[in-house]
Scaffold this motif. Structure first.
Motif, PDB file in Angstrom:
ATOM      1  N   MET A 207      31.702 -57.871 -13.712  1.00 25.72           N
ATOM      2  CA  MET A 207      32.551 -58.659 -14.934  1.00 25.72           C
ATOM      3  C   MET A 207      31.876 -59.513 -15.083  1.00 25.72           C
ATOM      4  O   MET A 207      31.180 -60.777 -14.745  1.00 25.72           O
ATOM      5  N   ALA A 208      32.167 -60.594 -16.701  1.00 30.30           N
ATOM      6  CA  ALA A 208      30.902 -62.006 -16.755  1.00 30.30           C
ATOM      7  C   ALA A 208      32.576 -62.294 -17.653  1.00 30.30           C
ATOM      8  O   ALA A 208      33.805 -61.554 -18.470  1.00 30.30           O
ATOM      9  N   CYS A 209      32.353 -64.009 -17.477  1.00 36.43           N
ATOM     10  CA  CYS A 209      33.352 -64.583 -18.125  1.00 36.43           C
ATOM     11  C   CYS A 209      32.697 -65.758 -19.109  1.00 36.43           C
ATOM     12  O   CYS A 209      32.239 -66.681 -18.195  1.00 36.43           O
ATOM     13  N   ASN A 210      32.800 -65.631 -20.285  1.00 36.99           N
ATOM     14  CA  ASN A 210      32.268 -66.637 -20.830  1.00 36.99           C
ATOM     15  C   ASN A 210      30.830 -66.740 -20.464  1.00 36.99           C
ATOM     16  O   ASN A 210      29.678 -67.470 -20.605  1.00 36.99           O
ATOM     17  N   HIS A 211      30.126 -65.584 -20.100  1.00 28.61           N
ATOM     18  CA  HIS A 211      28.640 -65.220 -20.569  1.00 28.61           C
ATOM     19  C   HIS A 211      27.645 -65.499 -18.315  1.00 28.61           C
ATOM     20  O   HIS A 211      27.078 -66.051 -18.230  1.00 28.61           O
ATOM     21  N   GLU A 212      28.840 -65.836 -17.926  1.00 25.63           N
ATOM     22  CA  GLU A 212      29.016 -66.338 -16.791  1.00 25.63           C
ATOM     23  C   GLU A 212      29.375 -65.387 -15.416  1.00 25.63           C
ATOM     24  O   GLU A 212      30.732 -64.690 -16.007  1.00 25.63           O
ATOM     25  N   MET A 213      28.269 -64.348 -14.735  1.00 26.39           N
ATOM     26  CA  MET A 213      29.032 -63.544 -13.909  1.00 26.39           C
ATOM     27  C   MET A 213      30.577 -63.720 -13.264  1.00 26.39           C
ATOM     28  O   MET A 213      30.484 -65.076 -12.790  1.00 26.39           O
TER      29      MET A 213
ATOM     30  N   GLU B  52      42.216 -69.745 -23.345  1.00 22.75           N
ATOM     31  CA  GLU B  52      42.699 -69.714 -24.754  1.00 22.75           C
ATOM     32  C   GLU B  52      40.929 -69.454 -25.576  1.00 22.75           C
ATOM     33  O   GLU B  52      39.937 -70.167 -24.704  1.00 22.75           O
ATOM     34  N   GLY B  53      40.646 -67.950 -26.135  1.00 28.05           N
ATOM     35  CA  GLY B  53      39.729 -68.072 -26.966  1.00 28.05           C
ATOM     36  C   GLY B  53      38.198 -68.012 -25.725  1.00 28.05           C
ATOM     37  O   GLY B  53      37.254 -67.353 -26.286  1.00 28.05           O
ATOM     38  N   CYS B  54      38.251 -67.362 -24.585  1.00 31.54           N
ATOM     39  CA  CYS B  54      37.360 -66.877 -23.660  1.00 31.54           C
ATOM     40  C   CYS B  54      37.512 -65.506 -23.763  1.00 31.54           C
ATOM     41  O   CYS B  54      37.278 -64.233 -24.792  1.00 31.54           O
ATOM     42  N   GLU B  55      35.158 -65.272 -22.872  1.00 31.26           N
ATOM     43  CA  GLU B  55      35.145 -63.647 -23.299  1.00 31.26           C
ATOM     44  C   GLU B  55      34.659 -63.289 -22.320  1.00 31.26           C
ATOM     45  O   GLU B  55      34.139 -63.676 -21.378  1.00 31.26           O
TER      46      GLU B  55
ATOM     47  N   MET C 179      48.232 -65.209 -25.554  1.00 25.98           N
ATOM     48  CA  MET C 179      46.980 -66.522 -25.275  1.00 25.98           C
ATOM     49  C   MET C 179      46.030 -64.763 -25.848  1.00 25.98           C
ATOM     50  O   MET C 179      45.809 -63.574 -25.376  1.00 25.98           O
ATOM     51  N   LYS C 180      44.858 -65.977 -26.719  1.00 24.08           N
ATOM     52  CA  LYS C 180      44.460 -64.409 -27.342  1.00 24.08           C
ATOM     53  C   LYS C 180      42.451 -64.542 -26.680  1.00 24.08           C
ATOM     54  O   LYS C 180      42.287 -65.842 -26.504  1.00 24.08           O
ATOM     55  N   ILE C 181      41.986 -63.957 -26.499  1.00 26.90           N
ATOM     56  CA  ILE C 181      40.591 -63.622 -25.738  1.00 26.90           C
ATOM     57  C   ILE C 181      39.875 -62.943 -26.346  1.00 26.90           C
ATOM     58  O   ILE C 181      40.657 -60.950 -26.788  1.00 26.90           O
TER      59      ILE C 181
ATOM     60  N   VAL D 202      42.116 -59.228 -27.801  1.00 24.20           N
ATOM     61  CA  VAL D 202      43.744 -59.209 -27.680  1.00 24.20           C
ATOM     62  C   VAL D 202      44.382 -60.643 -27.638  1.00 24.20           C
ATOM     63  O   VAL D 202      43.525 -61.355 -27.023  1.00 24.20           O
ATOM     64  N   ASP D 203      45.476 -60.101 -27.715  1.00 27.11           N
ATOM     65  CA  ASP D 203      46.553 -60.747 -27.250  1.00 27.11           C
ATOM     66  C   ASP D 203      47.377 -60.467 -25.839  1.00 27.11           C
ATOM     67  O   ASP D 203      47.241 -59.020 -25.623  1.00 27.11           O
ATOM     68  N   VAL D 204      46.554 -60.901 -24.596  1.00 28.23           N
ATOM     69  CA  VAL D 204      47.038 -60.583 -23.117  1.00 28.23           C
ATOM     70  C   VAL D 204      48.439 -60.975 -23.016  1.00 28.23           C
ATOM     71  O   VAL D 204      48.809 -62.403 -23.596  1.00 28.23           O
ATOM     72  N   PRO D 205      49.135 -60.018 -22.599  1.00 28.05           N
ATOM     73  CA  PRO D 205      50.657 -60.858 -22.177  1.00 28.05           C
ATOM     74  C   PRO D 205      51.278 -62.075 -21.148  1.00 28.05           C
ATOM     75  O   PRO D 205      49.435 -61.965 -20.232  1.00 28.05           O
TER      76      PRO D 205
END
Length: 85
Positions: free
Chosen positions: A57-63, A72-75, A1-3, A22-25
């Motif tokens: 930490m944040a995922c897709n601009h949310e704490m 897939e594709g998240c930030e 999965m690429k993030i 990165v491609d996470v394992p």
């Protein structure tokens, strides 16, 4: 999965980069898993992202917390608890 990974403030300075793709394992499924996986790089990565170190930490601009699932594709972003303007 690429993030997408983003690093801010002192985390960015320590790692000498603002982000990367990165491609996470397989098995890396949460934000906490990403943090642990990056620590395996060793050196400054292990120190900066250490388990006991205060880090937001944040995922897709949310704490978020360590248990938030990635997709897939998240930030995913890492930054110190307080950042200045």
């Amino acid at each position: 999965m690429k993030i997408e990974l983003r690093y801010f403030a002192s985390v960015r300075e320590a790692l000498n980069r603002s982000g990367e793709t990165v491609d996470v394992p397989d098995g890396v499924a949460t934000v906490g898993d990403v943090r642990a996986w990056l620590r395996v790089r060793g050196g400054i990565w292990a120190e900066t992202l250490a388990e006991g170190r205060a880090l937001r930490m944040a995922c897709n601009h949310e704490m978020t917390g360590a248990g938030t699932r990635i997709t897939e594709g998240c930030e995913v972003a890492f930054f110190p608890p307080v950042t200045g303007g």
